[in-house]
Scaffold this active site. Structure first.
Site, PDB file in Angstrom:
ATOM      1  N   LEU A 285       0.669  -1.399   0.030  1.00  0.00           N
ATOM      2  CA  LEU A 285      -0.172  -0.003  -0.382  1.00  0.00           C
ATOM      3  C   LEU A 285       0.854   1.256   0.292  1.00  0.00           C
ATOM      4  O   LEU A 285       0.830   1.825   0.616  1.00  0.00           O
ATOM      5  CB  LEU A 285      -1.127   0.044   1.253  1.00  0.00           C
ATOM      6  CG  LEU A 285      -2.263  -1.480   1.606  1.00  0.00           C
ATOM      7  CD1 LEU A 285      -2.825  -0.692   2.742  1.00  0.00           C
ATOM      8  CD2 LEU A 285      -2.235  -0.985   0.170  1.00  0.00           C
ATOM      9  N   HIS A 286       1.262   1.918  -1.327  1.00  0.00           N
ATOM     10  CA  HIS A 286       2.582   2.618  -2.058  1.00  0.00           C
ATOM     11  C   HIS A 286       2.206   3.773  -1.130  1.00  0.00           C
ATOM     12  O   HIS A 286       2.156   4.659   0.628  1.00  0.00           O
ATOM     13  CB  HIS A 286       3.038   3.059  -2.332  1.00  0.00           C
ATOM     14  CG  HIS A 286       3.670   1.753  -3.790  1.00  0.00           C
ATOM     15  ND1 HIS A 286       4.539   1.368  -2.871  1.00  0.00           N
ATOM     16  CD2 HIS A 286       3.268   0.780  -4.306  1.00  0.00           C
ATOM     17  CE1 HIS A 286       5.154   0.048  -3.173  1.00  0.00           C
ATOM     18  NE2 HIS A 286       3.797  -0.172  -4.780  1.00  0.00           N
TER      19      HIS A 286
END
Length: 307
Positions: free
Chosen positions: A241-242
């Site tokens: 989940l950048h």
């Protein structure tokens, strides 16, 4: 002790599945007062990223937050071909309503400058989730406004690991390395959250199911987004989940390990474009180099299921 006043915040974004997760987290967090959203072309074009910003606000019932269309191309080189990593609509085909409000007539940079000059200096933060073109244009065209930014927290770059679009390059900086160079070398207060950290905040299918269990709308939508993320890759047990790491850092900096690094940005040929180099002649930037991944996921789930 009374709660701290919500921090006035702008989200600069190219939604994007993980952008969408980060945006919904910000909307669910009373610690932020979202002044507006500015859009930029990223792995999909500006019309789609702008539409997706409006769709997310419509879903969340936050139509009062304005959207401003930003840069359709990098500062000085051709834009990347659309990658469609997140599906043709940019958000994995997840069912969202159409925007109930049209983008504003002012451009992203015009509005940012007006906002920064209107608010007290140092009181507006920018969460940068895509290529840094809008912020670079603000610095170049309106330095009087840009120096009033409180802090920029940007997802981008890679320090010690392999890149995701080149040996040493991460997509957001690679997509417009000249803009990244302007922002990094500006001397403005900048926190960079690179792949070294974002790859350690990973959603699993079990995490998506746990989000869905309380039957809360925002959490269930994030579960849908996470599951659509899995559809773009097969045989993977988790996905990073950048972009939500930007919001997670702003909410709980104690979960991250920061270090001051002197960085320069490569503006050369495509293979090395956007690569970061640590060198004495570089500009001092705060860089997140570590994170408590499980605690970050727990915070994300807690915020989303509280509304």
């Amino acid at each position: 002790m009374p709660d701290a006043k919500p921090r006035l915040t702008v989200i600069d974004t190219d939604p994007g599945i993980d952008d969408a997760v980060g945006i919904l987290l910000a909307l669910a967090s009373p610690e932020f007062s979202i002044a507006g959203m500015t859009t930029v072309a990223g792995n999909i074009g500006i019309e789609t990223t702008t539409r997706n910003a409006g769709r997310l606000l419509a879903f969340a019932g936050q139509e009062g937050i304005p959207v401003f269309r930003g840069a359709a191309a990098p500062l000085s080189r051709p834009g990347p071909e659309p990658l469609n990593l997140h599906g043709e609509d940019g958000i994995g085909g997840v069912n969202l309503p159409e925007p109930s409000r049209q983008p504003e007539s002012r451009t992203a940079v015009q509005w940012l400058a007006d906002l920064l000059l209107h608010e007290p200096a140092g009181t507006v933060d920018i969460f940068a989730l895509g290529p840094l073109t809008n912020i670079a244009k603000l610095i170049l065209d309106r330095p009087d406004a840009a120096r009033r930014i409180g802090r920029i927290i940007a997802m981008g770059g890679v320090i010690r690991e392999a890149g995701n679009v080149g040996p040493r390059s991460e997509f957001n900086l690679w997509a417009d390395p000249e803009a990244a160079d302007v922002v990094v070398s500006s001397g403005l207060s900048l926190v960079l959250v690179p792949l070294d950290v974002t790859r350690r905040v990973r959603a699993t299918r079990d995490f998506a199911e746990a989000l869905r269990a309380p039957a809360k709308p925002l959490a269930s939508m994030v579960a849908d987004l996470v599951e659509s993320y899995f559809e773009t890759k097969t045989h993977q047990e988790s996905r990073p989940l950048h972009d939500p790491c930007v919001m997670l850092f702003a909410l709980a900096p104690e979960l991250f390990r920061l270090k001051d690094l002197r960085l320069s940005v490569n503006t050369g040929p495509a293979e090395e474009a956007g690569a970061l180099t640590i060198e004495e002649s570089g500009t001092s930037v705060q860089v997140a180099l570590g994170v408590d991944g499980p605690a970050a996921l727990e915070l994300l789930a807690r915020k989303l299921t509280a509304v």
